[in-house]
Write an enzyme that holds these catalytic residues in place. Structure first.
Site, short mmCIF file in Angstrom:
data_model
loop_
_atom_site.label_atom_id
_atom_site.label_comp_id
_atom_site.label_asym_id
_atom_site.label_seq_id
_atom_site.Cartn_x
_atom_site.Cartn_y
_atom_site.Cartn_z
N ARG A 161 47.33 6.59 75.25
CA ARG A 161 48.15 7.67 74.72
C ARG A 161 49.62 7.53 75.16
NH1 ARG A 161 48.23 13.96 76.07
NH2 ARG A 161 48.88 14.79 74.04
N HIS A 163 52.94 7.88 72.84
CA HIS A 163 53.99 8.89 73.07
C HIS A 163 55.32 8.24 73.45
CE1 HIS A 163 51.65 12.91 73.44
NE2 HIS A 163 51.12 12.13 72.53
N ASP A 164 55.28 7.01 73.96
CA ASP A 164 56.52 6.28 74.18
C ASP A 164 57.13 5.84 72.85
OD1 ASP A 164 58.61 4.89 75.41
OD2 ASP A 164 57.43 3.05 75.62
N VAL A 188 59.09 8.15 70.29
CA VAL A 188 60.33 8.79 70.72
C VAL A 188 61.32 7.70 71.12
CG1 VAL A 188 61.36 10.49 72.26
CG2 VAL A 188 58.97 10.75 71.54
N GLY A 226 61.64 4.85 69.96
CA GLY A 226 61.01 3.53 69.96
C GLY A 226 60.26 3.25 71.27
N ASN A 273 53.77 16.82 75.98
CA ASN A 273 53.52 16.01 77.18
C ASN A 273 53.24 16.82 78.44
OD1 ASN A 273 53.91 13.57 75.82
ND2 ASN A 273 56.11 13.57 76.19
N PRO A 277 53.41 14.29 66.89
CA PRO A 277 52.59 15.21 66.10
C PRO A 277 51.89 16.24 66.99
CG PRO A 277 51.56 13.04 66.21
CD PRO A 277 52.89 12.92 66.87
N HIS A 308 41.23 8.70 69.33
CA HIS A 308 40.52 9.87 69.86
C HIS A 308 39.01 9.61 69.98
CE1 HIS A 308 44.01 12.80 68.70
NE2 HIS A 308 44.33 11.98 69.66
N THR A 309 38.60 8.37 69.87
CA THR A 309 37.23 7.99 70.21
C THR A 309 37.03 7.95 71.72
OG1 THR A 309 35.56 6.25 70.00
CG2 THR A 309 37.81 5.52 70.06
N ASP A 341 35.67 12.74 71.57
CA ASP A 341 34.49 12.22 70.87
C ASP A 341 33.27 12.67 71.64
OD1 ASP A 341 32.32 10.83 69.89
OD2 ASP A 341 33.20 8.84 70.14
N SER A 393 30.17 9.70 72.12
CA SER A 393 30.28 8.52 73.01
C SER A 393 31.68 8.58 73.62
CB SER A 393 30.08 7.24 72.22
OG SER A 393 30.92 7.23 71.08
C1 HEM Z 1 48.12 13.43 64.41
C2 HEM Z 1 48.28 12.66 65.44
C3 HEM Z 1 47.86 13.06 66.81
C4 HEM Z 1 47.76 14.31 67.37
C5 HEM Z 1 48.08 15.65 66.74
C6 HEM Z 1 47.27 14.13 68.70
C7 HEM Z 1 47.04 15.15 69.59
C8 HEM Z 1 46.40 15.00 70.79
C9 HEM Z 1 46.06 16.09 71.66
C10 HEM Z 1 46.39 17.56 71.43
C11 HEM Z 1 45.40 15.57 72.72
C12 HEM Z 1 44.86 16.35 73.92
C13 HEM Z 1 46.02 16.62 74.84
C14 HEM Z 1 45.74 17.66 75.89
O1 HEM Z 1 44.60 18.06 76.05
O2 HEM Z 1 46.69 18.08 76.56
C15 HEM Z 1 45.33 14.15 72.52
C16 HEM Z 1 44.74 13.27 73.38
C17 HEM Z 1 44.72 11.90 73.19
N1 HEM Z 1 45.40 11.20 72.20
FE1 HEM Z 1 46.19 11.98 70.56
N2 HEM Z 1 47.07 12.79 68.92
C18 HEM Z 1 47.43 12.11 67.80
C19 HEM Z 1 47.43 10.75 67.63
C20 HEM Z 1 47.12 9.85 68.61
C21 HEM Z 1 47.38 8.45 68.55
C22 HEM Z 1 48.10 7.75 67.40
C23 HEM Z 1 46.92 7.90 69.71
C24 HEM Z 1 46.95 6.48 70.18
C25 HEM Z 1 47.07 5.43 69.41
C26 HEM Z 1 46.34 8.98 70.47
C27 HEM Z 1 45.69 8.84 71.66
C28 HEM Z 1 45.16 9.88 72.39
C29 HEM Z 1 44.26 9.70 73.50
C30 HEM Z 1 43.68 8.37 73.97
C31 HEM Z 1 44.01 10.97 74.02
C32 HEM Z 1 43.18 11.33 75.27
C33 HEM Z 1 44.12 11.25 76.46
C34 HEM Z 1 43.50 11.57 77.80
O3 HEM Z 1 42.30 11.83 77.89
O4 HEM Z 1 44.26 11.54 78.79
N3 HEM Z 1 46.51 10.15 69.80
N4 HEM Z 1 45.96 13.82 71.35
#
Ligand code: HEM
Ligand SMILES: *[C@@H]1O[C@H](CO)[C@@H](O)[C@H](O)[C@H]1NC(C)=O
Ligand SMILES: *[C@@H]1O[C@H](CO)[C@@H](O)[C@H](O)[C@H]1NC(C)=O
Ligand SMILES: *[C@@H]1O[C@H](CO)[C@@H](O)[C@H](O)[C@H]1NC(C)=O
Ligand SMILES: *[C@@H]1O[C@H](CO)[C@@H](O)[C@H](O)[C@H]1NC(C)=O
Ligand SMILES: *[C@@H]1O[C@H](CO)[C@@H](O)[C@H](O)[C@H]1NC(C)=O
Ligand SMILES: *[C@@H]1O[C@H](CO)[C@@H](O)[C@H](O)[C@H]1NC(C)=O
Length: 329
Positions: free
Chosen positions: A64, A68-69, A72, A74, A93, A162, A192-193, A244, A247
């Site tokens: 993640r 997030h880098d 913003v 690039g 963040n 987003p 998000h898997t 997820d 799994s």
């Molecule tokens: C529509 C696009 C996306 C939205 C709205 C979104 C939103 C979120 C949110 C709300 C969380 C939970 C954060 C929290 O609980 O504070 C999350 C976690 C996460 N996101 Fe996304 N995300 C998006 C796309 C992506 C993309 C493109 C990636 C990576 C390529 C990504 C990777 C992750 C990962 C791996 C987690 C789990 C992080 C952890 O457990 O520390 N997400 N995301």
């Protein structure tokens, strides 16, 4: 007449030459550090392995961090900069993004072998790849040669990243400004898997969704019940659950199967598929990934490389930070 034509051609040629040389963008390459830091990949992989063995969720957090880098200013490690005006305190963040200490540890290990050579932005990109592989995903060649940015952009983090509450059309827009299309939107959200989400990011779906007096109908009742227990009204918004639910720590295509079963946790996840809001293209892509993990893995890799190419600083732009948390003094 003849000589002035020749002169004009020479001028035209020179103009074209200047045009092309100034427009040549330095490309990222896989072997960028092959001679200057030959053990780089092994050093990073070892440190990511140690961190993930210590806490499995760290794989998700590192993945993640790269996303997030890149969204913003690039992929320039701007997210790593400390300070009250840092990106760390932007809404998406704050109390959410993790892994900064692990990046510090990787950076120290890299500096011990090749001091002042490898950018923090490249370290984050390699760590994200290694995190995917350690979670069961497919490997890919990370392109390198990014340099580190000189500014954090908190406003940019608030506007570019987003939100889980964004309508799908807004999510699509936020990807398309970086040249990422609908395939990239769906494939990358497949990240998000793995990983977790806090109650604060999805609890609006659980009790009184959009003022309907009922939970979000696009979440199946058993999941609603489970998450209502975890996230009661006025409960601790920092409690977490797996993105997820089938799994949790495995990088696979279950995220997409979940969406088809109304088991997406975030509204923005479920919106890729659910009928009342879905874009028919994203829905079709979700279906194809849920049926074909290999297709998902290959598309994910391509999209990660595209994401990693967002506005890198190259050549003499930016710097190679000594400490990933601050620009060099
Ligand atoms: C529509 C696009 C996306 C939205 C709205 C979104 C939103 C979120 C949110 C709300 C969380 C939970 C954060 C929290 O609980 O504070 C999350 C976690 C996460 N996101 Fe996304 N995300 C998006 C796309 C992506 C993309 C493109 C990636 C990576 C390529 C990504 C990777 C992750 C990962 C791996 C987690 C789990 C992080 C952890 O457990 O520390 N997400 N995301
Ligand atoms: C911050 O990000 C916004 C949105 O991408 C951009 O318009 C602005 O120029 C950036 N500011 C800085 C200082 O980089
Ligand atoms: C998105 O772009 C990739 C190339 O980067 C292409 O293969 C894919 O078909 C595109 N997807 C859509 C929906 O246009
Ligand atoms: C749900 O929210 C709406 C609008 O905010 C409110 O009018 C309604 O009373 C709420 N219903 C319940 C059951 O809490
Ligand atoms: C989560 O924890 C942080 C830091 O401990 C706290 O400042 C914040 O208010 C909490 N957020 C929620 C939604 O409870
Ligand atoms: C995911 O897990 C839930 C709860 O254990 C189960 O009902 C569902 O059938 C599983 N879905 C898939 C696709 O395995
Ligand atoms: C899906 O999104 C694409 C890209 O923004 C758009 O061209 C298309 O019209 C949308 N389709 C639907 C059904 O909304």
């Amino acid at each position: 007449m003849k000589s002035s034509m020749g002169q004009r051609n020479v001028i035209l040629l020179l103009t074209l030459l200047v045009f092309f040389t100034t427009n040549v963008k330095c490309q990222l390459t896989e072997n960028f550090y092959a001679s200057t830091c030959p053990n780089l990949f092994g050093i990073v992989r070892n440190q990511v392995m140690i961190a993930v063995m210590n806490e499995m969720r760290m794989a998700a957090s590192l993945l993640r961090l790269h996303f997030h880098d890149c969204f913003v200013n690039g992929c320039d490690a701007s997210i790593l900069l400390d300070g009250s005006d840092s990106e760390k305190f932007a809404l998406p963040n704050r109390n959410s993004v993790r892994g900064f200490e692990v990046v510090d540890t990787i950076k120290s290990a890299v500096e011990n072998s090749c001091s002042g050579i490898v950018s923090c932005a490249d370290i984050v990109a390699i760590a994200a790849r290694d995190a995917v592989v350690l979670s069961g995903g497919k490997s890919y060649r990370v392109l390198l040669g990014r340099r580190d940015g000189m500014v954090a952009n908190q406003t940019g983090a608030n506007s570019n990243l987003p939100s889980p509450f964004d309508p799908l059309a807004t999510v699509i827009d936020k990807f398309s400004v970086h040249g990422l299309n609908l395939t990239d939107v769906v494939a990358l959200q497949g990240a998000h898997t793995i990983g977790s989400a806090r109650c604060a990011t999805f609890s609006a779906r659980l009790f009184n969704f959009s003022g309907t007096g009922a939970p979000d109908a696009s979440m199946t009742t058993s999941l609603v019940n489970k998450l209502q227990t975890l996230c009661p009204v006025n409960g601790d918004g920092n409690q977490t659950t797996a993105l997820d639910q089938n799994s949790t720590d495995l990088f696979d295509n279950h995220y997409f199967k979940n969406l088809i079963n109304n088991r997406g946790v975030l509204l923005s996840d479920q919106d890729l598929y659910s009928s009342n809001t879905a874009n028919s293209t994203t829905k079709t892509i979700v279906e194809s990934y849920s049926n074909d993990q290999t297709l998902f893995f290959n598309d994910f890799i391509n999209s990660m490389i595209k994401m990693g190419n967002i506005n890198p600083l190259t050549g003499s732009s930016g710097q190679i930070r000594t400490n990933c948390r601050a620009i060099n003094s």
